[in-house]
Design a protein around this motif. Sequence first.
Motif, PDB file in Angstrom:
ATOM      1  N   ASN A   3       0.885  -1.270  -0.030  1.00  0.00           N
ATOM      2  CA  ASN A   3      -0.094  -0.058  -0.065  1.00  0.00           C
ATOM      3  C   ASN A   3       0.672   1.277   0.115  1.00  0.00           C
ATOM      4  O   ASN A   3       0.278   2.229   0.300  1.00  0.00           O
ATOM      5  CB  ASN A   3      -0.998  -0.153   1.115  1.00  0.00           C
ATOM      6  N   THR A   4       2.218   1.122  -0.238  1.00  0.00           N
ATOM      7  CA  THR A   4       2.915   2.125  -0.520  1.00  0.00           C
ATOM      8  C   THR A   4       4.126   2.107  -1.500  1.00  0.00           C
ATOM      9  O   THR A   4       4.279   1.048  -2.054  1.00  0.00           O
ATOM     10  CB  THR A   4       3.825   2.519   1.017  1.00  0.00           C
ATOM     11  N   ILE A   5       4.804   3.133  -1.724  1.00  0.00           N
ATOM     12  CA  ILE A   5       5.757   3.118  -2.708  1.00  0.00           C
ATOM     13  C   ILE A   5       7.065   2.961  -1.817  1.00  0.00           C
ATOM     14  O   ILE A   5       7.106   4.120  -1.023  1.00  0.00           O
ATOM     15  CB  ILE A   5       5.857   4.349  -3.726  1.00  0.00           C
ATOM     16  N   GLU A   6       7.794   1.945  -1.841  1.00  0.00           N
ATOM     17  CA  GLU A   6       8.793   1.761  -0.938  1.00  0.00           C
ATOM     18  C   GLU A   6       9.760   2.893  -0.540  1.00  0.00           C
ATOM     19  O   GLU A   6      10.077   2.937   0.633  1.00  0.00           O
ATOM     20  CB  GLU A   6       9.444   0.516  -1.272  1.00  0.00           C
ATOM     21  N   ASN A   7      10.095   3.416  -1.457  1.00  0.00           N
ATOM     22  CA  ASN A   7      11.149   4.417  -1.282  1.00  0.00           C
ATOM     23  C   ASN A   7      10.789   5.963  -1.058  1.00  0.00           C
ATOM     24  O   ASN A   7      11.508   6.929  -0.317  1.00  0.00           O
ATOM     25  CB  ASN A   7      12.122   4.553  -2.752  1.00  0.00           C
ATOM     26  N   MET A   8       9.443   5.921  -0.869  1.00  0.00           N
ATOM     27  CA  MET A   8       8.951   7.383  -0.926  1.00  0.00           C
ATOM     28  C   MET A   8       8.465   7.668   0.810  1.00  0.00           C
ATOM     29  O   MET A   8       8.178   8.729   1.328  1.00  0.00           O
ATOM     30  CB  MET A   8       7.349   7.725  -1.678  1.00  0.00           C
ATOM     31  N   ILE A   9       7.958   6.543   1.461  1.00  0.00           N
ATOM     32  CA  ILE A   9       7.364   6.694   2.931  1.00  0.00           C
ATOM     33  C   ILE A   9       8.630   5.929   3.825  1.00  0.00           C
ATOM     34  O   ILE A   9       8.890   4.760   3.431  1.00  0.00           O
ATOM     35  CB  ILE A   9       6.274   6.094   2.982  1.00  0.00           C
ATOM     36  N   GLU A  10       8.846   6.441   4.527  1.00  0.00           N
ATOM     37  CA  GLU A  10       9.957   6.140   5.799  1.00  0.00           C
ATOM     38  C   GLU A  10       9.184   5.967   7.073  1.00  0.00           C
ATOM     39  O   GLU A  10       9.732   6.198   8.023  1.00  0.00           O
ATOM     40  CB  GLU A  10      11.179   6.972   5.845  1.00  0.00           C
TER      41      GLU A  10
ATOM     42  N   ALA B 108       2.170  -2.283   4.599  1.00  0.00           N
ATOM     43  CA  ALA B 108       2.890  -3.238   3.754  1.00  0.00           C
ATOM     44  C   ALA B 108       3.426  -2.704   2.767  1.00  0.00           C
ATOM     45  O   ALA B 108       2.977  -2.246   1.752  1.00  0.00           O
ATOM     46  CB  ALA B 108       1.582  -3.965   3.157  1.00  0.00           C
ATOM     47  N   LYS B 109       4.834  -2.801   2.970  1.00  0.00           N
ATOM     48  CA  LYS B 109       5.531  -1.873   1.909  1.00  0.00           C
ATOM     49  C   LYS B 109       6.137  -3.004   0.662  1.00  0.00           C
ATOM     50  O   LYS B 109       6.321  -2.445  -0.298  1.00  0.00           O
ATOM     51  CB  LYS B 109       7.041  -1.789   2.352  1.00  0.00           C
ATOM     52  N   LYS B 110       5.733  -4.226   0.966  1.00  0.00           N
ATOM     53  CA  LYS B 110       5.916  -5.132  -0.231  1.00  0.00           C
ATOM     54  C   LYS B 110       4.978  -6.125  -0.207  1.00  0.00           C
ATOM     55  O   LYS B 110       4.101  -6.444   0.735  1.00  0.00           O
ATOM     56  CB  LYS B 110       7.154  -6.010   0.079  1.00  0.00           C
ATOM     57  N   LEU B 111       4.552  -6.787  -1.342  1.00  0.00           N
ATOM     58  CA  LEU B 111       3.481  -7.932  -1.411  1.00  0.00           C
ATOM     59  C   LEU B 111       3.867  -8.961  -0.434  1.00  0.00           C
ATOM     60  O   LEU B 111       4.925  -9.500  -0.332  1.00  0.00           O
ATOM     61  CB  LEU B 111       3.561  -8.449  -3.039  1.00  0.00           C
TER      62      LEU B 111
END
Length: 68
Positions: A18-25, A34-37
């Motif tokens: 539910n996020t773009i991994e590199n954009m949200i810390e 859930a940063k990855k499937l």
Amino acid sequence: MEAMICALSIDQGIIHANTIENMIEDPIDNLNLAKKLIKNQEINRAVSASFGFGGHDSALVFERVNNE
């Protein structure tokens, strides 16, 4: 489309990122994103919510049905 994805997620046990991994810390430490499937996760309930202008809002709640 979102309602169909919720139903398929319950059936197949997949949580979509539910996020773009590199954009949200993780701006909030205790927020579980859930940063990855994620596969092979037991999902019993899912919510699909839609919000519109003027208070036209709706939510669908899906729940796994056991045929035992």
